[in-house]
Design an enzyme around this catalytic site. Structure first.
Site, PDB file in Angstrom:
ATOM      1  N   ARG A   9       0.857  -1.190   0.000  1.00  0.00           N
ATOM      2  CA  ARG A   9       0.000   0.000   0.000  1.00  0.00           C
ATOM      3  C   ARG A   9       0.888   1.233   0.000  1.00  0.00           C
ATOM      4  NH1 ARG A   9       1.745   1.716   4.007  1.00  0.00           N
ATOM      5  NH2 ARG A   9       0.658   3.657   3.593  1.00  0.00           N
ATOM      6  N   GLY A  10       0.223   2.411  -0.159  1.00  0.00           N
ATOM      7  CA  GLY A  10       0.974   3.648  -0.318  1.00  0.00           C
ATOM      8  C   GLY A  10       1.119   3.908  -1.812  1.00  0.00           C
ATOM      9  N   ALA A  11       0.843   5.130  -2.222  1.00  0.00           N
ATOM     10  CA  ALA A  11       0.726   5.439  -3.652  1.00  0.00           C
ATOM     11  C   ALA A  11       1.958   5.030  -4.471  1.00  0.00           C
ATOM     12  CB  ALA A  11       0.399   6.925  -3.821  1.00  0.00           C
ATOM     13  N   ARG A  24      -6.961  -0.351  -7.400  1.00  0.00           N
ATOM     14  CA  ARG A  24      -7.405   0.703  -6.484  1.00  0.00           C
ATOM     15  C   ARG A  24      -7.579   1.981  -7.307  1.00  0.00           C
ATOM     16  NH1 ARG A  24      -4.286   1.279  -0.891  1.00  0.00           N
ATOM     17  NH2 ARG A  24      -6.300   2.145  -0.246  1.00  0.00           N
ATOM     18  N   GLN A  46      -2.812   2.644   9.773  1.00  0.00           N
ATOM     19  CA  GLN A  46      -1.478   2.724   9.162  1.00  0.00           C
ATOM     20  C   GLN A  46      -0.499   3.471  10.072  1.00  0.00           C
ATOM     21  OE1 GLN A  46      -4.337   3.235   7.540  1.00  0.00           O
ATOM     22  NE2 GLN A  46      -4.200   2.711   5.385  1.00  0.00           N
ATOM     23  N   ASP A  94      -2.005  10.926  -2.481  1.00  0.00           N
ATOM     24  CA  ASP A  94      -2.346   9.878  -3.450  1.00  0.00           C
ATOM     25  C   ASP A  94      -2.620  10.455  -4.826  1.00  0.00           C
ATOM     26  OD1 ASP A  94      -3.075   8.676  -0.661  1.00  0.00           O
ATOM     27  OD2 ASP A  94      -2.804   7.006  -2.066  1.00  0.00           O
ATOM     28  N   ASN A 134      -5.593  12.475  -0.059  1.00  0.00           N
ATOM     29  CA  ASN A 134      -4.723  11.651   0.791  1.00  0.00           C
ATOM     30  C   ASN A 134      -5.618  10.898   1.775  1.00  0.00           C
ATOM     31  OD1 ASN A 134      -2.064  10.799   1.650  1.00  0.00           O
ATOM     32  ND2 ASN A 134      -2.386  12.023   3.490  1.00  0.00           N
ATOM     33  N   LYS A 135      -5.013  10.102   2.609  1.00  0.00           N
ATOM     34  CA  LYS A 135      -5.735   9.239   3.552  1.00  0.00           C
ATOM     35  C   LYS A 135      -6.823   9.998   4.302  1.00  0.00           C
ATOM     36  CE  LYS A 135      -5.469   5.758   3.971  1.00  0.00           C
ATOM     37  NZ  LYS A 135      -6.434   4.872   3.267  1.00  0.00           N
TER      38      LYS A 135
HETATM   39  O1  MRU Z   1      -4.762   3.247   1.837  1.00  0.00           O
HETATM   40  P1  MRU Z   1      -3.283   3.481   1.822  1.00  0.00           P
HETATM   41  O2  MRU Z   1      -2.597   3.001   3.056  1.00  0.00           O
HETATM   42  O3  MRU Z   1      -2.642   2.985   0.555  1.00  0.00           O
HETATM   43  O4  MRU Z   1      -3.141   5.068   1.818  1.00  0.00           O
HETATM   44  C1  MRU Z   1      -1.868   5.627   1.799  1.00  0.00           C
HETATM   45  C2  MRU Z   1      -1.853   7.101   1.923  1.00  0.00           C
HETATM   46  O5  MRU Z   1      -2.867   7.750   1.968  1.00  0.00           O
HETATM   47  C3  MRU Z   1      -0.510   7.772   1.884  1.00  0.00           C
HETATM   48  O6  MRU Z   1      -0.525   8.949   2.628  1.00  0.00           O
HETATM   49  C4  MRU Z   1      -0.156   8.112   0.420  1.00  0.00           C
HETATM   50  O7  MRU Z   1      -0.351   7.005  -0.414  1.00  0.00           O
HETATM   51  C5  MRU Z   1       1.248   8.574   0.289  1.00  0.00           C
HETATM   52  S1  MRU Z   1       2.412   7.273   0.599  1.00  0.00           S
HETATM   53  C6  MRU Z   1       3.960   7.910   0.291  1.00  0.00           C
END
Ligand code: MRU
Length: 352
Positions: free
Chosen positions: A55-57, A98, A201, A242, A252-253
């Site tokens: 996970r994470g963009a 996603r 997270q 994201d 973002n999250k």
């Molecule tokens: O649902 P996730 O855990 O994939 O969400 C991640 C985030 O929102 C992060 O802040 C974003 O992807 C940046 S990661 C460098």
């Protein structure tokens, strides 16, 4: 930053390409189990992205690029165009894993672009591109760490959200990279991380990751963020992204938007840290971004056990949008955009 000890501050690698499979540090099991899951097909990579094993963009973009290599193992083709036609269904399934992080579509577009010009050696061309996507991400993160930390006055406190570290990228991290650099330079004296309900997270990944580096951090409930700001202990909120739109609006999250609103109220600065692969100049503003909604079970259960009365409904959007007017700086490897708007974004990220 020549004195920066990367060996001390950056030891976790979530993605390992093995030639016949992709190994992904299983983020569902951290912090108590450190185990790599093996994906041997592009559909297994897509499932790992959907299921938050990775996970994470940036990390999902990199994984998808390697996923294309796995799909290519089953393809015979004379040149890149023929390969592209045969790989298209697998690439579509990877791209659909996603919806919100643009890095996924960006990485697949890069893989498509190199295929277009490739001849009989298209397989090697694809492998070089996947590797480039990964190594460029690590380099971007290191550059952003230095650039973002430079904005923070010595002795400051910061609050971060979600996990934006090595786990979410090729390594080092985006917002967490700024925090690593800021701590190493003595600019950041206090680090706070929000739990990031419902998937946690922040609680499960970010504070663990900082602990690996020996960086002292304090976990807070998401609901404590605004109170923390009122105490004067944080000067910056530092988050990842994201998808950043052409006007600077940033997805973002979930919870990022309320942090931006609270930060402005309390005179706390708000920094977004993301590589240019997260910038989507084709989307004009945040209201046009598809916000992923996940299974309400993430809210209604804990470790598989129901914690909420039977019959109760839950709504689980997992991203939100911080409007550009609440953002003080967007830090990327191309430079820092202060007080972002469409013109400032265009000057840094417009077509060159
Ligand atoms: O649902 P996730 O855990 O994939 O969400 C991640 C985030 O929102 C992060 O802040 C974003 O992807 C940046 S990661 C460098």
């Amino acid at each position: 930053m020549s004195a920066f000890d990367y060996a001390r501050y950056d030891r976790i690698r979530p993605i390992r390409w093995r030639g016949d499979a992709l190994e992904l540090l299983d983020q569902r099991k951290l912090p108590f189990v450190t185990e790599y899951a093996r994906a041997a097909s592009s559909d297994e990579v897509a499932a790992a992205i959907r299921g938050l094993i990775v996970r994470g963009a940036p990390a999902i973009g990199i994984s998808a690029a390697w996923g294309v290599l796995l799909a290519a193992r089953d393809v015979e083709a004379a040149d890149g165009d023929e390969a592209m036609a045969k790989l298209a269904p697998a690439m579509r399934r990877l791209g659909a894993a996603r919806p919100t992080a643009v890095n996924l579509a960006w990485a697949l577009a890069r893989m498509r672009a190199v295929l277009h010009d490739a001849g009989a050696g298209w397989r090697e061309v694809l492998e070089r591109e996947a590797r480039a996507i990964e190594t460029e991400d690590l380099a971007a993160n290191r550059a952003m760490g230095v650039a973002g930390a430079a904005l923070i006055a010595p002795g400051s406190g910061v609050l971060t959200h979600c996990n934006t570290g090595s786990l979410a990228t090729a390594g080092f991290g985006t917002a967490l990279g700024v925090i690593r650099a800021g701590v190493a330079e003595g600019r950041i004296a206090r680090v706070f991380a929000g739990e990031t309900r419902p998937w946690n997270q922040g609680a499960r990944l970010t504070v663990w990751e900082l602990q690996q580096d020996g960086i002292d951090a304090t976990l807070i409930a998401d609901a404590a963020a605004s109170h923390l700001m009122s105490t004067g202990r944080v000067q910056w909120v530092v988050v990842g992204a994201d998808r950043i739109c052409a006007n600077g609006d940033t997805a973002n999250k979930i919870g990022t938007r309320q942090l931006a609103i609270a930060a402005r109220h309390h005179g706390v600065k708000f920094m977004v840290v993301a590589p240019s692969s997260t910038v989507d100049m084709a989307t004009a503003s945040g209201d046009l971004i598809e916000i992923e909604e996940r299974d309400p079970a993430e809210l209604l259960t804990r470790h598989g056990e129901r914690t909420v009365a039977e019959g109760v409904r839950a709504w689980n959007p997992v991203f939100d949008v911080a409007p550009h007017g609440l953002i003080d700086a967007i830090v990327s490897e191309r430079g820092v955009v202060t007080r972002p708007n469409a013109a400032a974004m265009d000057a840094t990220f417009g077509k060159r």
